[in-house]
Design an enzyme around this catalytic site. Sequence first.
Site, PDB file in Angstrom:
ATOM      1  N   SER A   1       0.838  -1.404   0.002  1.00 54.56           N
ATOM      2  CA  SER A   1       0.053  -0.159   0.019  1.00 54.56           C
ATOM      3  C   SER A   1       0.882   1.229  -0.007  1.00 54.56           C
ATOM      4  CB  SER A   1      -0.843   0.086   1.095  1.00 54.56           C
ATOM      5  OG  SER A   1      -1.825  -1.177   1.158  1.00 54.56           O
TER       6      SER A   1
ATOM      7  N   LYS B   1      -8.311  -6.558  10.526  1.00 52.90           N
ATOM      8  CA  LYS B   1      -9.521  -6.071   9.588  1.00 52.90           C
ATOM      9  C   LYS B   1     -10.836  -6.049  10.588  1.00 52.90           C
ATOM     10  CE  LYS B   1      -7.589  -6.785   5.092  1.00 52.90           C
ATOM     11  NZ  LYS B   1      -7.808  -7.505   3.859  1.00 52.90           N
TER      12      LYS B   1
ATOM     13  N   ASN C   1     -11.238  -2.454   5.808  1.00 50.72           N
ATOM     14  CA  ASN C   1      -9.869  -2.435   5.542  1.00 50.72           C
ATOM     15  C   ASN C   1      -9.603  -0.849   5.301  1.00 50.72           C
ATOM     16  OD1 ASN C   1     -10.961  -1.987   2.931  1.00 50.72           O
ATOM     17  ND2 ASN C   1      -9.213  -3.062   2.024  1.00 50.72           N
TER      18      ASN C   1
ATOM     19  N   GLY D   1     -10.133 -19.928   3.472  1.00 48.05           N
ATOM     20  CA  GLY D   1      -9.800 -18.456   4.350  1.00 48.05           C
ATOM     21  C   GLY D   1     -10.827 -17.780   4.555  1.00 48.05           C
TER      22      GLY D   1
ATOM     23  N   ALA E   1      -9.909 -10.793   4.486  1.00 49.10           N
ATOM     24  CA  ALA E   1      -9.936 -10.285   3.186  1.00 49.10           C
ATOM     25  C   ALA E   1     -10.911 -11.568   2.709  1.00 49.10           C
ATOM     26  CB  ALA E   1      -8.678 -10.868   2.688  1.00 49.10           C
TER      27      ALA E   1
END
Lengths: 269, 269
Positions: B29, B79, B100, B140, B144
């Site tokens: 980022s 998050k 996020n 997952g 995310a």
Amino acid sequence: MQTSDEVDYVSGRTRLFGIVGHPIAQVRSPEMFTAEFRRRGVDAILVPLHVLPEHFDAVMPQLQRLQNLGGLVFTIPYKAQACALAEVLGAQAQAVGAINALAKAADGRWRGDIFDGLGCVEAFRRRSISFAGKRVMLLGAGGAGSAIAVAIGGERPAALRIYDVDAARADALVRKVIHASPGVEATVGAPTASGVDILLNAAPVGMLGDARMPFEVATLPRELVVFDAIVKPERTPLLALAESCGCTTIYGREMMHGQISRMTDFFLA
Amino acid sequence: MQTSDEVDYVSGRTRLFGIVGHPIAQVRSPEMFTAEFRRRGVDAILVPLHVLPEHFDAVMPQLQRLQNLGGLVFTIPYKAQACALAEVLGAQAQAVGAINALAKAADGRWRGDIFDGLGCVEAFRRRSISFAGKRVMLLGAGGAGSAIAVAIGGERPAALRIYDVDAARADALVRKVIHASPGVEATVGAPTASGVDILLNAAPVGMLGDARMPFEVATLPRELVVFDAIVKPERTPLLALAESCGCTTIYGREMMHGQISRMTDFFLA
């Protein structure tokens, strides 16, 4: 890997430094320290951190917990208050009772010291102007003023006269100077340019859009050397008057240059 | 005024943004958002902020007090936890239960939302691959993964099967997806590549030096589309296997590109 949609000066690996002050817009440390880090090939950046006085005590210990934070610069009004954040204080900081740099050492401990005074003396030295035997008038006994007074006290001036709007603060600084440099003639006194060889301003008067002079004065003797610790604007109302009167002037920017290198050594030690 | 002893990308006026995570070295980022700010002519920078889990709750509210802080990006493992820092939560964040991005709005209030899922769907759209009617396997169910599941749930897949090492977390996500998109066939199930059209990894397995696969698998069907949300390394062990098997692959970097623009709008609104 560098692609066109990325900048090359900050990444997840960049070590973070900050300057803490209020206000913050006028500071020059971000562009100057970051350039110094680059010159030394260090992946680091120094960013402005605007902390309000009512938040300082709660915010700072938490900021120090940022794992990639390498160090902090402190400017007005935090140089005295920031001492409490250091676990180890350098000699200059102990004499002054203020810091302008806080570095996380290799052992994880926070070391504080102050470099303003040494930077001011260095700026004069580069102009071949000595404080030895001179009559010096200092305006402002805050963080920067204190560091400057302590450093000048060690340069054997004929006299050092200190003024602050807060008389008790000026008085406390005189005692600090004498304690650090026994035998120096340091006194509290009203601001004046007569009977003075070197006039130094270390008060915030004249910063940014502030058109005021640090004291009531319409003209200055041509022989006077005038220094202003303010870096923005570079040419403060006091320096403008001094130049119109033919005085030698030394800018806050010159003091800052002397400090940058020493402070960067301190941060990267 | 730009002189040779200064950089031109940070000053006392620069608006500050940060990415908060643990670990932090792998994040992309800083270079990508800062480039996007520059493209838009905004004097702003996004820096890495490495916060340890045991410090998060104490550090974050104090960081939010920095007056020149415009917003924060959150990555693993923060998050979900970061939701508590927002005063206003966007629709996507409410469905996911994670954010996020946290932006300081013009009124001083902190707004949170999540853009991972929308970024993933956008990455597929740019490759002309639709989720509609497809059998999707997601590995997952963290921050995310949750955002991706909720966003895909809105794209009318034939089936969405979710796996997480934490079965309760996978189950909770299935319920979120069904709540956000009633009628979608979402289930918890063991990881598999058979009977699946699109395989997505949103687990941290395969990050940085981690050579593991997100599940035990030696080969993948050639018709499979494989996506990995991890951005460092760009080519994870899973993507490397997929490419050796002739699968179509979509990289975490593509998802990130889709998000950058939307999140920057959010930060500068």
